[in-house]
Structure formats: C-alpha cells, structure tokens
Scaffold this active site. Structure first.
Site, PDB file in Angstrom:
ATOM      1  N   CYS A 112      54.620 -38.741  55.960  1.00  0.00           N
ATOM      2  CA  CYS A 112      53.175 -38.428  55.863  1.00  0.00           C
ATOM      3  C   CYS A 112      52.613 -37.842  57.158  1.00  0.00           C
ATOM      4  CB  CYS A 112      52.403 -39.677  55.466  1.00  0.00           C
ATOM      5  SG  CYS A 112      53.086 -40.498  54.016  1.00  0.00           S
ATOM      6  N   HIS A 251      45.614 -38.872  57.560  1.00  0.00           N
ATOM      7  CA  HIS A 251      46.423 -38.880  56.346  1.00  0.00           C
ATOM      8  C   HIS A 251      45.686 -39.727  55.303  1.00  0.00           C
ATOM      9  CE1 HIS A 251      49.440 -39.594  53.449  1.00  0.00           C
ATOM     10  NE2 HIS A 251      49.733 -40.820  53.857  1.00  0.00           N
ATOM     11  N   ASN A 281      47.686 -40.549  47.470  1.00  0.00           N
ATOM     12  CA  ASN A 281      48.440 -40.281  48.701  1.00  0.00           C
ATOM     13  C   ASN A 281      49.449 -39.164  48.423  1.00  0.00           C
ATOM     14  OD1 ASN A 281      50.326 -40.323  50.756  1.00  0.00           O
ATOM     15  ND2 ASN A 281      50.372 -42.548  50.934  1.00  0.00           N
TER      16      ASN A 281
HETATM   17  N1  ACO Z   1      47.887 -53.592  39.938  1.00  0.00           N
HETATM   18  C1  ACO Z   1      47.628 -54.892  39.798  1.00  0.00           C
HETATM   19  N2  ACO Z   1      48.160 -55.848  40.604  1.00  0.00           N
HETATM   20  C2  ACO Z   1      48.980 -55.425  41.578  1.00  0.00           C
HETATM   21  C3  ACO Z   1      49.304 -54.075  41.788  1.00  0.00           C
HETATM   22  C4  ACO Z   1      48.722 -53.141  40.897  1.00  0.00           C
HETATM   23  N3  ACO Z   1      48.943 -51.822  41.002  1.00  0.00           N
HETATM   24  N4  ACO Z   1      50.148 -53.982  42.828  1.00  0.00           N
HETATM   25  C5  ACO Z   1      50.346 -55.219  43.279  1.00  0.00           C
HETATM   26  N5  ACO Z   1      49.655 -56.114  42.515  1.00  0.00           N
HETATM   27  C6  ACO Z   1      49.581 -57.539  42.654  1.00  0.00           C
HETATM   28  C7  ACO Z   1      50.818 -58.126  43.301  1.00  0.00           C
HETATM   29  O1  ACO Z   1      51.828 -58.347  42.340  1.00  0.00           O
HETATM   30  C8  ACO Z   1      50.260 -59.419  43.861  1.00  0.00           C
HETATM   31  O2  ACO Z   1      50.165 -60.351  42.805  1.00  0.00           O
HETATM   32  P1  ACO Z   1      50.505 -61.910  43.074  1.00  0.00           P
HETATM   33  O3  ACO Z   1      49.488 -62.344  44.109  1.00  0.00           O
HETATM   34  O4  ACO Z   1      50.331 -62.511  41.720  1.00  0.00           O
HETATM   35  O5  ACO Z   1      51.906 -61.924  43.599  1.00  0.00           O
HETATM   36  C9  ACO Z   1      48.828 -59.062  44.255  1.00  0.00           C
HETATM   37  O6  ACO Z   1      48.510 -57.861  43.540  1.00  0.00           O
HETATM   38  C10 ACO Z   1      48.673 -58.794  45.734  1.00  0.00           C
HETATM   39  O7  ACO Z   1      49.749 -57.957  46.158  1.00  0.00           O
HETATM   40  P2  ACO Z   1      49.851 -57.446  47.641  1.00  0.00           P
HETATM   41  O8  ACO Z   1      51.030 -56.536  47.765  1.00  0.00           O
HETATM   42  O9  ACO Z   1      49.757 -58.624  48.559  1.00  0.00           O
HETATM   43  O10 ACO Z   1      48.526 -56.593  47.721  1.00  0.00           O
HETATM   44  P3  ACO Z   1      47.764 -56.085  48.976  1.00  0.00           P
HETATM   45  O11 ACO Z   1      46.457 -56.736  49.060  1.00  0.00           O
HETATM   46  O12 ACO Z   1      48.637 -56.094  50.204  1.00  0.00           O
HETATM   47  O13 ACO Z   1      47.522 -54.590  48.570  1.00  0.00           O
HETATM   48  C11 ACO Z   1      48.374 -52.403  49.042  1.00  0.00           C
HETATM   49  C12 ACO Z   1      48.626 -53.733  48.348  1.00  0.00           C
HETATM   50  C13 ACO Z   1      47.158 -51.753  48.431  1.00  0.00           C
HETATM   51  C14 ACO Z   1      49.587 -51.507  48.847  1.00  0.00           C
HETATM   52  C15 ACO Z   1      48.139 -52.696  50.535  1.00  0.00           C
HETATM   53  O14 ACO Z   1      49.184 -53.453  51.081  1.00  0.00           O
HETATM   54  C16 ACO Z   1      47.994 -51.465  51.310  1.00  0.00           C
HETATM   55  O15 ACO Z   1      46.986 -50.798  51.260  1.00  0.00           O
HETATM   56  N6  ACO Z   1      49.013 -51.107  52.111  1.00  0.00           N
HETATM   57  C17 ACO Z   1      49.052 -49.881  52.809  1.00  0.00           C
HETATM   58  C18 ACO Z   1      50.187 -49.143  52.280  1.00  0.00           C
HETATM   59  C19 ACO Z   1      49.862 -47.768  51.814  1.00  0.00           C
HETATM   60  O16 ACO Z   1      48.734 -47.306  51.701  1.00  0.00           O
HETATM   61  N7  ACO Z   1      50.909 -47.106  51.547  1.00  0.00           N
HETATM   62  C20 ACO Z   1      50.826 -45.768  51.135  1.00  0.00           C
HETATM   63  C21 ACO Z   1      52.086 -45.103  51.456  1.00  0.00           C
HETATM   64  S1  ACO Z   1      52.459 -45.222  53.090  1.00  0.00           S
HETATM   65  C22 ACO Z   1      51.848 -43.991  53.910  1.00  0.00           C
HETATM   66  O17 ACO Z   1      51.232 -43.141  53.388  1.00  0.00           O
HETATM   67  C23 ACO Z   1      52.089 -43.990  55.336  1.00  0.00           C
END
Ligand code: ACO
Length: 325
Positions: A112, A251, A281
């Site tokens: 990215c 990004h 993204n």
């Molecule tokens: N829909 C519904 N529930 C979901 C989804 C979904 N799409 N995805 C995960 N869950 C659930 C999980 O199973 C978990 O359930 P549980 O508590 O019963 O186990 C719960 O939601 C929380 O999951 P987490 O992974 O802890 O969620 P988090 O609050 O960390 O959010 C996210 C996840 C949005 C990916 C966050 O970590 C984030 O923003 N990370 C940044 C990563 C990113 O943006 N990556 C993009 C690519 S990287 C880049 O571009 C550099």
C-alpha cells in the site's frame, strides 16, 4: 533547482459497485459492522478487467490531463502487488498499449506504500537529470487475492488504479521532501504468498493458500504510528509548518486509522482527505485515486502544499511533501 512536479493525475475503477449489503449475502457480516469499524460502504470489484486494464485506463487519462504525448514518457513505474503476471510486468503491458515507445518500464512492490515508493524513485530520476517525464501508476485487482469466505479481510478491499505523471521543472515548487522506511521484522502482519517452491529436488511441499492474511490490530497500530512519524519527518525536512499544509492524503485503509492519526498528530481531521467510503482499500492505487478525485473536484490550486502518506505490507511506509504546480 531541478525538481519533480505533478504534471497530471488520472484514475480508473471498475464499474461494478459491491455494497456492504451485497457482501452480507456472501459472508456473515453487516453494513453496520463494516461501516462502523472501517468507514467503508462500497467498493468497486472487477468483473473481468485485470490490473493492466485498470492501469492502462488510469495512465491514458493522466497523459490526457497533463497534455503529454505517450512518446514523451521516459519511464513507466507500476506499483502493484496484483500483477497480471510476473513477466511481462504490468508496466511493460501499459507501455505497449499507450505507445510509449521511448519509455523504460518496470513494476515495483511495496504494497500500500507502492505509489509513494514509485514517486520517490521517479523524483530521484528526475532530479539527477536522467529523465524528464515519468508515469507512476498504482494499480490493483485485490479481488483476485481475497479469501471470500474470510469476513475479517474480504470486506476491506477494492479494485482500482490511480496515476500521476511527474515532470522536471526549474521552479521551486513540486516535491520538496521524501521519507521512506521499511520494517521487515513485522512481515507477518500482512501476507500474500507468491508461487509455492516446487521442483524435483523438493520432497515436502508446503502449500500456502494464495490469499491475503492480516493481523488487523497490529496493522492498525503500525499505521497510526507511521502516519505521525512520516508527517513530522517531511515537515522537518522541508522546513514547513503543519499550518502551511492544506491537505494530507494518506493511504485509504480505514477511517478509524485516519481519525486516530489526526488525534495523535493534533492535525484537524478536515485536513485529511478521505474517499475510502466509496472505494475501500485499493492498496497501491488508493492515494492516486484520492488525489485525482481532489483534482476533479477543484480542491487544489497552485501553491497548495500537500503531504501524501503510505503504509502497508512488508511493512513499508513513506511520505512525500509536494507543492501543487
Ligand atoms: N463482520 C462482522 N464481524 C466481524 C467481521 C465482519 N466483517 N470481521 C471480524 N468480525 C468479528 C470477529 O470475528 C470478532 O468476533 P468475536 O469477538 O466474536 O471473535 C469481532 O468482529 C472483533 O474482531 P476484531 O478482529 O477484534 O475486530 P477489530 O475491532 O480489530 O476490527 C479491523 C477489525 C477493522 C480489521 C481492525 O483491526 C482494523 O481496522 N485494522 C486495520 C487493518 C486494516 O485496515 N487493514 C487494511 C489492509 S492493511 C493496509 O492497507 C496497510
């Protein structure tokens, strides 16, 4: 002093819009979960176009806006983690389709951060006097790398391409500071395996699925830290204060990352341009798509100072401070 200016921007995304509700029909998720955790409401998904098709169209539009003929381009750099093939490169395919007969061409992999790395290379080639006009493209069809049964990743990404043409100028505007970093110790935060190692000498074959995997919370912390470090570093390098910056284009991964970065840098959120709600993204393409949208909306005028910030798999990160031409 010879500097690289942004002489034109262009972008292209596939026509098909996949909404959060469309995704909820494929995996167990909801519009509420995706929108509240990421800010994304829809993304464009290819229905047949590959990365080179998106890259070509973004490049064609960029040259048109810059009013530069393809034969005047000296180099094409395509940043991508989703090339059509390892060879030929996407850049070579685009070179042929544009008719850029004088251009060298290569692909670059920095996930990215790819467009920032590409622009940094291009700026250096221009400053040394080696090249005059360089086309830098960020293009991705991430949809072909997703595990569409994994709701933790497939809801985040989209397909698209964004491009800039950098040209040599003797004016004092253009790119005035660049900062690039990488941290291979965090390589397991974001992974997308290439071809497995299979040959007659190898008995045990370890097959990894060729899909994106991610440690979401680690990526989140890395991204927020990186944005702050890079903004402060390019401001210092260019001897410019934050008040002089009109927009910051990071990004486009997630609005919560950008909001957190705004808080930690104490830079008003209004200065951070966001369009990830409509495109998700798009990895190396995202900054170019955002920049082109800003141009089309008439948000940029001559003399405006912008900071572009990338962060992504590797882990890689980087920023560029540029004064609009
Ligand atoms: N829909 C519904 N529930 C979901 C989804 C979904 N799409 N995805 C995960 N869950 C659930 C999980 O199973 C978990 O359930 P549980 O508590 O019963 O186990 C719960 O939601 C929380 O999951 P987490 O992974 O802890 O969620 P988090 O609050 O960390 O959010 C996210 C996840 C949005 C990916 C966050 O970590 C984030 O923003 N990370 C940044 C990563 C990113 O943006 N990556 C993009 C690519 S990287 C880049 O571009 C550099």
């Amino acid at each position: 002093m010879r500097r690289a200016i942004i002489a034109g921007t262009g972008s292209y995304v596939p026509e098909y819009r996949m909404t959060n509700d469309d995704l909820a029909k494929i995996v167990e998720t909801s519009d509420e979960w995706i929108a509240s955790r990421t800010g994304i409401t829809e993304r464009r998904i290819s229905t047949g176009e590959n990365t080179s098709d998106l890259a070509y169209e973004a490049a064609r539009r960029t040259l048109q806006i810059a009013n530069i003929d393809a034969t005047e381009i000296d180099l094409i750099i395509c940043a991508t983690i989703t090339p059509d093939s390892f060879m030929p490169s996407v850049a070579c395919i685009v070179q042929e389709r544009l008719g850029a007969k004088q251009a060298a061409a290569f692909d670059l992999t920095a996930a990215c951060s790819g467009l920032i790395y590409g622009m940094a290379c291009a700026s250096s080639f221009i400053e040394t006097g080696m090249f005059q006009n360089i086309l830098v493209i960020g293009a991705e069809t991430l949809s072909k790398t997703l595990d569409w049964t994994d709701r933790s990743t497939c809801v985040l990404f989209g397909d698209g391409a964004g491009a800039v043409v950098l040209s040599a100028s003797d004016s004092c505007n253009g790119i005035s500071a660049i900062h690039l970093l990488s941290d291979g110790s965090k390589q397991d935060y974001l992974c997308l395996p290439a071809l497995p190692l299979i040959n007659p000498m190898i008995q045990e074959i370890e097959n990894q699925p060729q899909v994106i995997t991610m440690k979401g919370q680690e990526v989140f912390k890395f991204a927020v830290r990186s944005i702050a470090v890079h903004i402060n570093t390019v401001l210092e390098k260019a001897k410019v204060s934050e008040e002089d910056i009109k927009y910051i284009v990071t990004h486009q991964a997630n609005c919560r990352i950008i909001e957190q970065a705004s808080k930690s840098t104490k830079i008003p959120i209004e200065k951070f341009y966001m369009n990830l709600d409509r495109f998700g993204n798009t990895s190396a393409a995202s900054i170019g798509i955002a920049l082109d949208e800003m141009v089309q909306r008439g948000l940029l005028t001559s003399g405006d100072k912008l900071i572009l910030v990338g962060f992504g798999g590797g882990m890689t990160s980087g920023a560029i401070l540029v004064e609009w031409k």
